[in-house]
Design a protein around this motif. Structure first.
Motif, mmCIF file in Angstrom:
data_model
loop_
_atom_site.group_PDB
_atom_site.id
_atom_site.type_symbol
_atom_site.label_atom_id
_atom_site.label_comp_id
_atom_site.label_asym_id
_atom_site.label_seq_id
_atom_site.Cartn_x
_atom_site.Cartn_y
_atom_site.Cartn_z
ATOM 1 N N ASP A 125 0.831 -1.207 0.000
ATOM 2 C CA ASP A 125 0.000 0.000 0.000
ATOM 3 C C ASP A 125 0.863 1.254 0.000
ATOM 4 O O ASP A 125 0.480 2.265 -0.590
ATOM 5 C CB ASP A 125 -0.972 0.111 1.184
ATOM 6 C CG ASP A 125 -2.192 -0.786 1.030
ATOM 7 O OD1 ASP A 125 -2.585 -1.068 -0.122
ATOM 8 O OD2 ASP A 125 -2.731 -1.213 2.062
ATOM 9 N N TYR A 185 -7.675 5.418 0.046
ATOM 10 C CA TYR A 185 -6.739 5.521 1.162
ATOM 11 C C TYR A 185 -7.200 6.598 2.133
ATOM 12 O O TYR A 185 -7.172 7.789 1.831
ATOM 13 C CB TYR A 185 -5.344 5.843 0.629
ATOM 14 C CG TYR A 185 -4.232 5.735 1.656
ATOM 15 C CD1 TYR A 185 -4.366 4.960 2.797
ATOM 16 C CD2 TYR A 185 -3.032 6.413 1.467
ATOM 17 C CE1 TYR A 185 -3.343 4.857 3.721
ATOM 18 C CE2 TYR A 185 -1.993 6.316 2.377
ATOM 19 C CZ TYR A 185 -2.154 5.544 3.506
ATOM 20 O OH TYR A 185 -1.129 5.447 4.415
ATOM 21 N N ILE A 244 -5.175 -0.917 -3.118
ATOM 22 C CA ILE A 244 -6.355 -1.323 -2.346
ATOM 23 C C ILE A 244 -7.461 -1.818 -3.268
ATOM 24 O O ILE A 244 -8.170 -2.782 -2.956
ATOM 25 C CB ILE A 244 -6.864 -0.150 -1.485
ATOM 26 C CG1 ILE A 244 -5.801 0.276 -0.467
ATOM 27 C CG2 ILE A 244 -8.156 -0.530 -0.760
ATOM 28 C CD1 ILE A 244 -6.170 1.514 0.333
ATOM 29 N N SER A 252 -2.401 -5.671 -0.473
ATOM 30 C CA SER A 252 -2.838 -4.466 0.217
ATOM 31 C C SER A 252 -3.065 -4.772 1.687
ATOM 32 O O SER A 252 -3.952 -5.548 2.042
ATOM 33 C CB SER A 252 -4.140 -3.929 -0.396
ATOM 34 O OG SER A 252 -4.710 -2.922 0.435
ATOM 35 N N ARG A 254 -4.113 -2.571 3.864
ATOM 36 C CA ARG A 254 -5.374 -1.926 4.237
ATOM 37 C C ARG A 254 -6.574 -2.812 3.899
ATOM 38 O O ARG A 254 -7.554 -2.850 4.629
ATOM 39 C CB ARG A 254 -5.506 -0.578 3.509
ATOM 40 C CG ARG A 254 -4.681 0.550 4.102
ATOM 41 C CD ARG A 254 -5.213 0.967 5.451
ATOM 42 N NE ARG A 254 -4.458 2.047 6.040
ATOM 43 C CZ ARG A 254 -4.936 3.289 6.217
ATOM 44 N NH1 ARG A 254 -6.160 3.572 5.814
ATOM 45 N NH2 ARG A 254 -4.199 4.209 6.777
ATOM 46 N N GLN A 257 -5.139 -6.831 5.685
ATOM 47 C CA GLN A 257 -4.416 -6.920 6.954
ATOM 48 C C GLN A 257 -3.279 -7.939 6.896
ATOM 49 O O GLN A 257 -2.115 -7.576 6.868
ATOM 50 C CB GLN A 257 -5.371 -7.232 8.118
ATOM 51 C CG GLN A 257 -6.421 -6.150 8.330
ATOM 52 C CD GLN A 257 -5.823 -4.798 8.637
ATOM 53 O OE1 GLN A 257 -5.029 -4.657 9.556
ATOM 54 N NE2 GLN A 257 -6.191 -3.787 7.857
#
Length: 271
Positions: A125, A185, A244, A252, A254, A257
């Motif tokens: 990310d 984001y 993302i 990613s 975000r 995880q």
């Protein structure tokens, strides 16, 4: 070098995104993709190159070895232990064999002017401007890579890396690799204040999302900071991708995880 080829005159590699910029001959830069190579199992499937995100260390080592083989790298990459700091390392000697993970040096940026030295940073990310910088002078090329999320960027890793180059900023090119995009984001007040408090015009890169939170355009912030560091607007390439929003190509943190890491690499081919 364009995003449509493999950088060596062959067919497009499904595991590689080429830097799309007018780099001097012999300068190579690219970002790996999450599929098309590698043997990592979910949730790291499949071309995970990160050694500290929970994947099987033996599989990651095999993925890194596969990257070197399939790309024909002139030496083993200088992997870093990334710590959200501003340290820049200069490497003047190619690695013939990978270092043990525990021996990888701590830094978030690297530079070299030595042909055959391969630099690498890991992202999922954060923006790899993954950066790649290139000296266009007739006296030879110099390359650097660094990684910057919002915190790194606010801390000044971009400016520190540019200052660590031997070349003057006006002789540099930059390529912005894949990162969290401005539509997806979201950050909080701490990051917003860090940027806008130091540069009120940076507010143009933020869009309110909900109370105390903003969508942020990392690419716009990077271009702004690179320009302030001395690079011409026409020397800054790339941007526009979103890790993302594109799970087929990009890891990613975000979005997932627990996930793998892509690598952005740069090197000067041996003469």
């Amino acid at each position: 070098m364009t995003a449509g080829g493999d950088g060596h005159g062959g067919a497009r590699d499904p595991a590689i995104l080429e830097a799309d910029w007018p780099a001097p001959p012999g300068v190579h830069a690219f970002t790996t993709l999450r599929h098309g190579a590698g043997g990592s199992a979910a949730p790291f499937a499949s071309f995970d190159l990160g050694a500290r995100n929970g994947d099987d260390p033996a599989v990651v080592a095999a993925n890194r070895a596969e990257l070197r083989r399939r790309r024909g790298l002139p030496s083993a990459p200088h992997w870093l232990r990334q710590v959200h700091g501003t340290a820049v390392l200069r490497f003047d000697r190619p690695l013939q064999a990978p270092l043990p993970t525990e021996a990888e040096p701590e830094a978030d940026a690297a530079t070299t002017a030595v042909p055959g030295v391969v630099l690498a940073v890991l992202t999922a990310d954060c923006l790899p401007v993954g950066v790649v910088l290139v000296d266009m002078g007739a006296d030879g090329s110099e390359v650097a890579v660094f990684v910057q999320g919002a915190i790194w960027l606010a801390a000044g890793v971009l400016e520190v890396t540019v200052a660590a180059m031997h070349a003057a900023p006006g002789r540099l090119l930059a390529w912005l690799g894949p990162a969290a995009g401005p539509q997806a984001y979201e950050i909080g007040a701490e990051v917003f204040d860090a940027f806008v408090g130091a540069d009120p015009q940076a507010a143009e890169a933020f869009v309110p999302a909900r109370p105390g939170h903003w969508k942020v355009d990392l690419y716009a912030l990077a271009r702004r900071r690179l320009g302030a560091a001395g690079l011409a607007p026409g020397a800054i390439h790339g941007g526009g991708l979103c890790t993302i929003s594109d799970p087929e190509r990009f890891y990613s943190h975000r979005r997932e995880q627990r996930t793998g890491r892509m690598a952005t690499l740069a090197y000067i081919a041996p003469r």
